[in-house]
Scaffold this motif. Structure first.
Motif, PDB file in Angstrom:
ATOM      1  N   MET A   1     -22.347   3.394 -10.022  1.00 55.68           N
ATOM      2  CA  MET A   1     -22.488   4.846  -9.881  1.00 55.68           C
ATOM      3  C   MET A   1     -22.175   5.557 -11.202  1.00 55.68           C
ATOM      4  SD  MET A   1     -20.790   7.445  -7.082  1.00 55.68           S
ATOM      5  CE  MET A   1     -19.091   7.214  -7.576  1.00 55.68           C
TER       6      MET A   1
ATOM      7  N   TYR B   1     -25.039   4.970 -13.632  1.00 56.76           N
ATOM      8  CA  TYR B   1     -26.246   5.721 -13.263  1.00 56.76           C
ATOM      9  C   TYR B   1     -26.103   7.217 -13.596  1.00 56.76           C
ATOM     10  CZ  TYR B   1     -30.419   6.831 -10.508  1.00 56.76           C
ATOM     11  OH  TYR B   1     -31.665   7.248 -10.112  1.00 56.76           O
ATOM     12  N   LYS B   2     -24.862   7.723 -13.584  1.00 50.80           N
ATOM     13  CA  LYS B   2     -24.636   9.152 -13.849  1.00 50.80           C
ATOM     14  C   LYS B   2     -24.551   9.475 -15.340  1.00 50.80           C
ATOM     15  CE  LYS B   2     -21.468  11.141 -11.199  1.00 50.80           C
ATOM     16  NZ  LYS B   2     -20.201  11.285 -10.443  1.00 50.80           N
TER      17      LYS B   2
ATOM     18  N   GLU C   1     -30.327   6.650 -15.716  1.00 46.20           N
ATOM     19  CA  GLU C   1     -31.510   6.373 -14.889  1.00 46.20           C
ATOM     20  C   GLU C   1     -32.484   5.459 -15.603  1.00 46.20           C
ATOM     21  OE1 GLU C   1     -33.300   9.738 -13.039  1.00 46.20           O
ATOM     22  OE2 GLU C   1     -31.379  10.789 -12.820  1.00 46.20           O
TER      23      GLU C   1
ATOM     24  N   PRO D   1     -30.142   3.014  -6.995  1.00 44.63           N
ATOM     25  CA  PRO D   1     -30.088   3.477  -5.587  1.00 44.63           C
ATOM     26  C   PRO D   1     -30.641   2.453  -4.608  1.00 44.63           C
ATOM     27  CG  PRO D   1     -30.897   5.230  -7.019  1.00 44.63           C
ATOM     28  CD  PRO D   1     -30.849   3.981  -7.850  1.00 44.63           C
TER      29      PRO D   1
ATOM     30  N   THR E   1     -24.274  10.961  -4.053  1.00 44.22           N
ATOM     31  CA  THR E   1     -24.221  11.612  -5.356  1.00 44.22           C
ATOM     32  C   THR E   1     -25.531  11.487  -6.125  1.00 44.22           C
ATOM     33  OG1 THR E   1     -21.875  10.994  -5.423  1.00 44.22           O
ATOM     34  CG2 THR E   1     -22.839  11.799  -7.467  1.00 44.22           C
ATOM     35  N   CYS E   2     -26.141  10.317  -6.059  1.00 43.16           N
ATOM     36  CA  CYS E   2     -27.272  10.031  -6.948  1.00 43.16           C
ATOM     37  C   CYS E   2     -28.624   9.989  -6.242  1.00 43.16           C
ATOM     38  CB  CYS E   2     -27.046   8.691  -7.663  1.00 43.16           C
ATOM     39  SG  CYS E   2     -25.469   8.602  -8.532  1.00 43.16           S
TER      40      CYS E   2
END
Length: 950
Positions: free
Chosen positions: A156, A159-160, A165, A172, A197-198
């Motif tokens: 997570m 990814y943030k 991304e 995800p 969140t994502c």
């Protein structure tokens, strides 16, 4: 500029460690010494020392260590050291730690894997993390849940990142697959949080797919579900019906935290009666099941909010709320009673009063030390019920009269005031109340209670039997006359200096007291307790009447009240007694009592002589009994009662006005859309969804959704922080919430250059505290930026926020420009609001509070009432002195003002002003409070604003 830090450790600056000592310890082979040295190195780094020479030593000697604590400290060290150069590029030596991190992620011990994954969550450098992605993903399938849950958090965090991304575009999907097969609650919670969140759509899809199993999920996962529901409902109103069904199903969860959050979420999302009723029922269950007093108080606050917005539903829950009285905590009991009193209706009044009566009876056993204070609260509550619904008075008045002799004077005083009001407002109960009062009068031990009871006897003994019984009761409580003999007076002169002849704790207390009109007076018995067994004058030990004991203790005000009561009873006796002989006999006995009181007051038996007011009052009564004819008798028998009736009607009128003022003023906009319930499409909608839609329509139609009606007042909250000629213009919109202040600051770059590292630096004075560290911004030419700053408030005190804006220009990076901002003064008026309290409570607080601020009146206003209204408007306080007491023109005005802060602090103000010969006002405004801040701040505000038209 200081950078944000994820680690906070206490550091004792008195004994700083030396870099050489740390280096030597790290190069050794003793793991305990290495641990100690690493802790010292971390603390030095956190407090600004860079120690660059240690890095290579740590890489050589600490990195290979197998000790788990050393490895954990190594990760903390790597977390806080600088990893990039001035241009933002990763330092070359950081590549050295990549291989070590990869080895840790493949380590056979799950603890090492877990703490390394947690460390990766705090890394922002993609160059370090990118080579580790395969190892991170492999840990998602590790056998131990501790590793898997931290691996999900690492995914997570990755990814943030700004380029996350691109680095891991399938994150995800990977987590979604993991979530469908995972069994560990904590790992499932982290996985669901990552999707929430994502990839919110995946989270919603998973929730709706597994909605039938939601009650079997763990507490942590259920809390994240509720957070998701709140977010979804705010952005997509169409999903609200499904979400509310999920919340209602979660109300059966075993976790108290979950069902509390469910109830709060229901109230915030829905106005449907079914949903509100479910939330209220949940709160009542928590109120009974939780043992923590703080939890009970929080739940009561939520119920109080529900009472304000959904009173009709809360009325049904009143008996469930009252069950909280079983708690021994007085704050909980007080809050419970306050909520219940506003939910009373004709349908539930009998049940409520029955419950309160049972609680009063329970206080008779002396097991709990605060029974007296609790009994006083219950008496006040029953009093309030009886005023609203007079028909219940008959069921409680006789029970409460048993407590007239209570050792808790405040409780006994509340009872007698209640009896005084009920006997006037309920004529049918007068005979039974008077009879009961005469029977129990000799049990009363407090002077103030006796005074009020005597007034009732004098006003409401109307028949011949009642008048004769009243006179007989007073004579019995006074005992034999005289109160002393001449021989004892001679002895008293010798012994009065060494041996006090009084037994009440209220005697010879000469401190100033604030009277009902707000003025000061020196009175004995300012502090009164119930009588101890009296020490009587020698030769009269056989007389134990309560009135005799009190008079022998020096309470001559009570003596004056006895004289007035006897005078009224004699005047009434003349009207109802046909035998002149009996009237003369009773008059003679009354005169003997009054003369005996005067003799006692002028003798040397007591240490203090009778005061002039009491002496003049008793002499007036004697003169009246010698000549009872004419208009004077009518004044004594009628005017006093009429004044009392007027006082009660004024009180009722004030309460009615307060209720009207509290009523919500709703305004519907003329162009608002109104949906008609009967024309709605009901396809696929449950009854709960229909109810919710209807309630929303009703609120929109009645204007309850209309907020911020006074938009013009918002402009008053905008403060200019810099000048128009400054290169950076800034203004702030100040929003004061309950416990924090939000500054919404608009910063505009008025130059043609890009401003780099622009930082808004704020500082505070007073009980204000900044919540966040300032951040750096880059501002393009002629562009603007909205910056929010949160400031916590801890007490009611005037505070000041000051600061400056610092920035660098693109043409000259080395030079920093500073613009000083105007100060923002936080007004105390934002924290205090008008409130009500009884005269007794006001005087009690006035005597207890130690901080007083005395402000001399200095104003151009010439009218006393106009000045009072001006002070009320400036200070946001409420005048407790009734309007009837302020009427008329006498050149003098005294009034009590009261307000309460959002922190529960009391602010008391007494205004005493007089009009001089030159029409100017003079006098003082006294402010008292428990804390210094509110007294000083309120005094400064009054000093600043009192001039008025000047």
């Amino acid at each position: 500029m200081e950078k944000s830090c994820t680690l906070l450790v206490h550091f004792d600056k008195g004994t700083p460690a030396l870099a050489n000592e740390i280096k030597e310890a790290l190069e050794g082979y003793d793991d305990a010494a290495k641990i100690d040295a690493m802790k010292k190195a971390i603390m030095l780094l956190l407090n600004g020392d860079t120690i660059p020479q240690l890095f290579i030593t740590i890489i050589r000697y600490v990195l290979p260590s197998e000790d788990h604590t050393v490895q954990k400290l190594l990760l903390l060290y790597l977390e806080i050291i600088e990893k990039t150069d001035s241009k933002g590029k990763v330092l070359p030596e950081m590549i050295l730690i990549c291989q070590n991190l990869r080895n840790n992620l493949q380590h056979p011990n799950e603890y090492i894997r877990g703490v390394t994954l947690r460390f990766l969550c705090r890394l922002n450098e993609t160059e370090i993390i990118e080579p580790l992605i395969p190892s991170i993903l492999s840990n998602l399938e590790h056998r131990h849940p501790f590793v898997r849950r931290n691996a999900v958090l690492a995914v997570m965090a990755l990814y943030k990142l700004p380029q996350g991304e691109l680095l891991l575009d399938s994150a995800p999907e990977i987590i979604d697959k993991l979530l469908s097969t995972e069994q560990d609650d904590s790992t499932k919670r982290n996985a669901f949080l990552m999707l929430f969140t994502c990839a919110q759509d995946r989270a919603i899809n998973y929730l709706l797919t597994h909605v039938d199993r939601i009650n079997d999920w763990g507490e942590q996962l259920q809390m994240v579900v509720l957070e998701l529901i709140r977010k979804v409902c705010r952005t997509n109103k169409g999903e609200k019906g499904k979400c509310i069904k999920i919340i209602i199903s979660l109300l059966n969860a075993p976790s108290s935290a979950v069902i509390y959050e469910c109830a709060s979420t229901l109230v915030s999302l829905s106005s449907a009666p079914t949903a509100i009723r479910a939330a209220a029922t949940t709160y009542c269950q928590l109120l009974l099941s939780q043992s923590d007093n703080n939890v009970k108080l929080i739940v009561l606050d939520r119920l109080n909010e529900l009472k304000t917005s959904n009173r009709d539903i809360m009325v049904e829950m009143i008996m469930d709320v009252l069950r909280a009285l079983s708690s021994p905590n007085l704050d909980i009991r007080r809050k419970t009673i306050d909520i219940a009193l506003e939910l009373i209706t004709p349908r539930n009044i009998d049940e409520v009063v029955m419950m309160l009566k049972k609680e009063v009876v329970k206080t008779q056993n002396g097991e709990h030390e605060k029974n007296g204070e609790y009994r006083q609260m219950l008496v006040q509550a029953i009093h309030s019920c009886a005023i609203k619904f007079p028909e219940v008075a008959s069921t409680v008045v006789h029970l409460l009269m048993d407590f007239l002799g209570d050792t808790n004077v405040a409780s006994a005083m509340d009872v007698v005031v209640f009896v005084r009001e009920i006997i006037e407002t309920n004529p049918k109960l007068r005979v039974s109340i008077v009879t009961r009062l005469l029977d129990t009068f000799n049990q009363i031990r407090a002077a103030r209670v006796c005074s009020c009871a005597l007034w009732i006897i004098g006003e409401y003994c109307l028949s011949l039997a009642e008048v004769e019984s009243g006179i007989a009761s007073i004579k019995q409580c006074l005992g034999d006359l005289p109160f002393f003999t001449p021989s004892e007076e001679g002895e008293g002169q010798d012994t009065s200096k060494s041996t006090p002849l009084v037994s009440s704790t209220s005697v010879s207390s000469r401190r100033p007291a604030v009277l009902a009109d707000g003025t000061y007076a020196t009175q004995s018995a300012a502090v009164e307790n119930a009588l101890l067994p009296p020490t009587l004058i020698q030769g009269l030990q056989s007389s134990t009447g309560n009135l005799r004991s009190l008079i022998l203790s020096g309470d001559f005000f009570l003596g004056a009240v006895i004289a007035c009561t006897l005078t009224k009873l004699i005047l009434r006796l003349e009207e109802v007694q046909t035998s002149k002989v009996e009237v003369n006999k009773a008059t003679t006995q009354a005169l003997l009592i009054m003369v005996a009181i005067l003799q006692l007051g002028q003798s040397s038996v007591l240490p203090h002589p009778i005061d002039n007011d009491s002496h003049d009052r008793i002499v007036l009564c004697i003169r009246l009994l010698f000549n009872t004819g004419g208009e004077v008798g009518k004044i004594w028998l009628q005017s006093c009662r009429q004044s009392f009736v007027k006082m009660l009607s004024d009180k009722q009128r004030r309460e009615t006005e307060e209720i009207k003022a509290k009523a919500q003023i709703s305004n519907a906009q003329p162009d608002d859309l109104i949906d008609f319930y009967h024309l709605k499409s009901r396809k696929g909608m449950s009854q709960l969804e229909l109810e919710d839609e209807v309630q929303d329509d009703l609120k929109r139609a009645t204007g309850e959704f209309t907020k911020d009606a006074h938009d013009a007042n918002k402009l008053n909250r905008i403060l200019q922080l810099t000048g128009f000629s400054d290169p950076v213009y800034a203004e702030a919109y100040v929003t004061v919430n309950h416990y924090d202040i939000v500054l919404d600051i608009t910063v505009i770059n008025r130059t043609k250059e890009t401003l780099q590292n622009l930082c808004l630096e704020l500082a505070t004075m007073g009980d204000l505290k900044l919540v966040e560290r300032p951040q750096n911004y880059t501002l393009a030419p002629e562009s603007s930026k909205q910056i929010k700053a949160n400031i916590k408030v801890s007490s009611t005190e005037t505070g000041v926020i000051f600061g400056n804006i610092v920035y660098e220009t693109s043409s000259n990076v080395l030079e920093r420009t500073v613009i000083v901002l105007n100060d923002i003064h936080i007004d105390i008026m934002d924290y205090i609001s008008p409130a009500s309290c009884s005269d007794v409570a006001f005087r009690t607080m006035w005597a207890e509070f130690e901080w007083e601020n005395k402000v001399a009146v200095n104003t151009v206003i010439q009218d006393q009432r106009e000045f009072l209204n001006h002070i009320l408007k400036c200070t946001n306080m409420k005048c407790l002195t009734p309007v009837s007491a302020l009427e008329g023109e006498c050149g003098f005005l005294a009034a009590n003002l009261y307000a309460k802060s959002i922190f529960g602090e009391d602010a008391l103000v007494n205004i005493s002003i007089e009009k001089q010969a030159d029409d100017k006002l003079s006098g003082y405004i006294r402010i008292r409070s428990k804390t210094q801040g509110i007294a000083l701040s309120l005094g400064d505000k009054i000093t600043l604003k009192q001039k008025g038209g000047a």
